[in-house]
Design a protein around this motif. Structure first.
Motif, PDB file in Angstrom:
ATOM      1  N   GLU A   3      44.123  40.522  37.388  1.00  0.00           N
ATOM      2  CA  GLU A   3      44.832  41.789  37.516  1.00  0.00           C
ATOM      3  C   GLU A   3      45.718  41.798  38.758  1.00  0.00           C
ATOM      4  OE1 GLU A   3      41.453  41.549  37.338  1.00  0.00           O
ATOM      5  OE2 GLU A   3      41.347  41.871  35.180  1.00  0.00           O
ATOM      6  N   VAL A   4      45.226  41.174  39.829  1.00  0.00           N
ATOM      7  CA  VAL A   4      46.000  41.098  41.075  1.00  0.00           C
ATOM      8  C   VAL A   4      47.274  40.296  40.839  1.00  0.00           C
ATOM      9  CG1 VAL A   4      45.994  40.247  43.455  1.00  0.00           C
ATOM     10  CG2 VAL A   4      43.968  41.372  42.534  1.00  0.00           C
ATOM     11  N   MET A   5      47.155  39.183  40.134  1.00  0.00           N
ATOM     12  CA  MET A   5      48.315  38.337  39.863  1.00  0.00           C
ATOM     13  C   MET A   5      49.323  39.073  38.982  1.00  0.00           C
ATOM     14  SD  MET A   5      49.628  35.452  40.644  1.00  0.00           S
ATOM     15  CE  MET A   5      48.305  34.421  41.184  1.00  0.00           C
ATOM     16  N   ILE A   6      48.846  39.783  37.982  1.00  0.00           N
ATOM     17  CA  ILE A   6      49.734  40.545  37.105  1.00  0.00           C
ATOM     18  C   ILE A   6      50.492  41.587  37.908  1.00  0.00           C
ATOM     19  CG2 ILE A   6      49.776  42.230  35.216  1.00  0.00           C
ATOM     20  CD1 ILE A   6      47.416  40.645  33.992  1.00  0.00           C
ATOM     21  N   ASN A  52      49.018  40.264  48.847  1.00  0.00           N
ATOM     22  CA  ASN A  52      48.362  41.214  49.758  1.00  0.00           C
ATOM     23  C   ASN A  52      48.659  42.651  49.356  1.00  0.00           C
ATOM     24  OD1 ASN A  52      47.153  39.232  51.290  1.00  0.00           O
ATOM     25  ND2 ASN A  52      48.849  39.107  52.740  1.00  0.00           N
ATOM     26  N   GLU A  53      49.913  42.908  48.979  1.00  0.00           N
ATOM     27  CA  GLU A  53      50.282  44.255  48.548  1.00  0.00           C
ATOM     28  C   GLU A  53      49.552  44.630  47.259  1.00  0.00           C
ATOM     29  OE1 GLU A  53      54.298  46.780  47.347  1.00  0.00           O
ATOM     30  OE2 GLU A  53      54.501  44.784  48.241  1.00  0.00           O
ATOM     31  N   ALA A  54      49.438  43.674  46.357  1.00  0.00           N
ATOM     32  CA  ALA A  54      48.740  43.935  45.094  1.00  0.00           C
ATOM     33  C   ALA A  54      47.250  44.189  45.328  1.00  0.00           C
ATOM     34  CB  ALA A  54      48.939  42.761  44.140  1.00  0.00           C
ATOM     35  N   LYS A  55      46.629  43.410  46.218  1.00  0.00           N
ATOM     36  CA  LYS A  55      45.199  43.599  46.504  1.00  0.00           C
ATOM     37  C   LYS A  55      44.922  44.960  47.124  1.00  0.00           C
ATOM     38  CE  LYS A  55      44.044  38.747  47.113  1.00  0.00           C
ATOM     39  NZ  LYS A  55      43.727  37.700  48.099  1.00  0.00           N
ATOM     40  N   ALA A  56      45.880  45.482  47.874  1.00  0.00           N
ATOM     41  CA  ALA A  56      45.698  46.774  48.537  1.00  0.00           C
ATOM     42  C   ALA A  56      46.084  47.950  47.638  1.00  0.00           C
ATOM     43  CB  ALA A  56      46.526  46.814  49.823  1.00  0.00           C
ATOM     44  N   HIS A  57      46.614  47.679  46.476  1.00  0.00           N
ATOM     45  CA  HIS A  57      47.075  48.740  45.577  1.00  0.00           C
ATOM     46  C   HIS A  57      45.882  49.558  45.078  1.00  0.00           C
ATOM     47  CE1 HIS A  57      49.121  50.650  42.187  1.00  0.00           C
ATOM     48  NE2 HIS A  57      50.243  50.343  42.819  1.00  0.00           N
ATOM     49  N   PRO A  58      46.024  50.888  45.009  1.00  0.00           N
ATOM     50  CA  PRO A  58      44.904  51.744  44.589  1.00  0.00           C
ATOM     51  C   PRO A  58      44.367  51.428  43.192  1.00  0.00           C
ATOM     52  CG  PRO A  58      46.700  53.078  45.456  1.00  0.00           C
ATOM     53  CD  PRO A  58      47.189  51.673  45.423  1.00  0.00           C
ATOM     54  N   VAL A  59      45.226  51.014  42.293  1.00  0.00           N
ATOM     55  CA  VAL A  59      44.769  50.688  40.936  1.00  0.00           C
ATOM     56  C   VAL A  59      43.825  49.490  40.974  1.00  0.00           C
ATOM     57  CG1 VAL A  59      45.530  49.847  38.676  1.00  0.00           C
ATOM     58  CG2 VAL A  59      46.794  51.661  39.821  1.00  0.00           C
ATOM     59  N   ILE A  60      44.168  48.477  41.759  1.00  0.00           N
ATOM     60  CA  ILE A  60      43.319  47.289  41.877  1.00  0.00           C
ATOM     61  C   ILE A  60      42.012  47.647  42.557  1.00  0.00           C
ATOM     62  CG2 ILE A  60      43.125  44.995  42.911  1.00  0.00           C
ATOM     63  CD1 ILE A  60      44.976  45.121  40.473  1.00  0.00           C
ATOM     64  N   ARG A  61      42.073  48.457  43.613  1.00  0.00           N
ATOM     65  CA  ARG A  61      40.847  48.887  44.299  1.00  0.00           C
ATOM     66  C   ARG A  61      39.918  49.614  43.329  1.00  0.00           C
ATOM     67  NH1 ARG A  61      39.705  45.871  48.244  1.00  0.00           N
ATOM     68  NH2 ARG A  61      41.357  45.696  49.754  1.00  0.00           N
ATOM     69  N   HIS A  62      40.488  50.497  42.525  1.00  0.00           N
ATOM     70  CA  HIS A  62      39.685  51.238  41.556  1.00  0.00           C
ATOM     71  C   HIS A  62      39.085  50.281  40.525  1.00  0.00           C
ATOM     72  CE1 HIS A  62      38.336  54.486  38.986  1.00  0.00           C
ATOM     73  NE2 HIS A  62      38.943  53.892  37.963  1.00  0.00           N
ATOM     74  N   TYR A  63      39.886  49.351  40.036  1.00  0.00           N
ATOM     75  CA  TYR A  63      39.393  48.386  39.055  1.00  0.00           C
ATOM     76  C   TYR A  63      38.254  47.551  39.648  1.00  0.00           C
ATOM     77  CZ  TYR A  63      39.080  44.497  35.871  1.00  0.00           C
ATOM     78  OH  TYR A  63      38.595  43.548  35.014  1.00  0.00           O
ATOM     79  N   GLN A  64      38.408  47.095  40.887  1.00  0.00           N
ATOM     80  CA  GLN A  64      37.366  46.296  41.531  1.00  0.00           C
ATOM     81  C   GLN A  64      36.080  47.093  41.688  1.00  0.00           C
ATOM     82  OE1 GLN A  64      39.434  45.113  45.069  1.00  0.00           O
ATOM     83  NE2 GLN A  64      40.140  43.189  44.172  1.00  0.00           N
ATOM     84  N   HIS A  65      36.215  48.371  42.041  1.00  0.00           N
ATOM     85  CA  HIS A  65      35.033  49.221  42.185  1.00  0.00           C
ATOM     86  C   HIS A  65      34.339  49.391  40.829  1.00  0.00           C
ATOM     87  CE1 HIS A  65      32.369  52.317  43.626  1.00  0.00           C
ATOM     88  NE2 HIS A  65      32.752  53.100  42.634  1.00  0.00           N
ATOM     89  N   GLN A  66      35.114  49.631  39.776  1.00  0.00           N
ATOM     90  CA  GLN A  66      34.540  49.775  38.445  1.00  0.00           C
ATOM     91  C   GLN A  66      33.838  48.491  38.015  1.00  0.00           C
ATOM     92  OE1 GLN A  66      34.695  53.133  38.446  1.00  0.00           O
ATOM     93  NE2 GLN A  66      34.780  52.907  36.248  1.00  0.00           N
ATOM     94  N   GLU A  67      34.424  47.343  38.340  1.00  0.00           N
ATOM     95  CA  GLU A  67      33.814  46.056  38.007  1.00  0.00           C
ATOM     96  C   GLU A  67      32.501  45.862  38.770  1.00  0.00           C
ATOM     97  OE1 GLU A  67      33.686  42.365  35.971  1.00  0.00           O
ATOM     98  OE2 GLU A  67      34.778  44.228  35.637  1.00  0.00           O
TER      99      GLU A  67
END
Length: 118
Positions: A3-6, A52-67
């Motif tokens: 997801e981060v790469m996408i 780095n910008e993608a990893k800090a994005h709120p959508v990625i943070r939310h996805y990581q938390h859900q995972e």
């Protein structure tokens, strides 16, 4: 990690399109292959900052938390079953509390998985 790469590639595409618009180029007249080629070049040149910008994005943070919650839930349920208990007999609030406690106790596992060590 996929997801981060996408998201990083999407950010690269967005940056290329913004650059081209600033130069006065009309995107609707550009071939998709030209945009993709320019996006790939931009991504290669700015890979670290885009990731780095993608990893800090709120959508990625939310996805990581859900995972994390999903994996913790599986671990907690497996632990309950290993002890001979039944998951249906536990109240949902109690299960949620057990999952949250499991996530807090196993933070390093998730950090290592995110880095790519596990």
């Amino acid at each position: 990690m996929r997801e981060v790469m996408i998201l990083a590639r999407w950010l690269a595409s967005k940056a290329v399109k913004a650059e081209w618009k600033a130069m006065g180029r009309k995107l609707q007249y550009e071939e998709a292959s030209k945009i993709a080629e320019a996006t790939n070049v931009y991504f290669i040149e700015h890979r670290n900052e885009l990731l780095n910008e993608a990893k800090a994005h709120p959508v990625i943070r939310h996805y990581q938390h859900q995972e994390q919650i999903r994996l913790a839930r599986k671990a907690v349920i497996a632990e309950i079953r290993d002890r001979g208990g039944r998951v249906n007999s536990i109240a949902p609030e109690e299960l949620k509390r057990l999952i949250e406690r499991y996530v807090k106790e196993h933070r390093w596992e998730y950090a290592l998985r995110e880095i790519g060590c596990v």
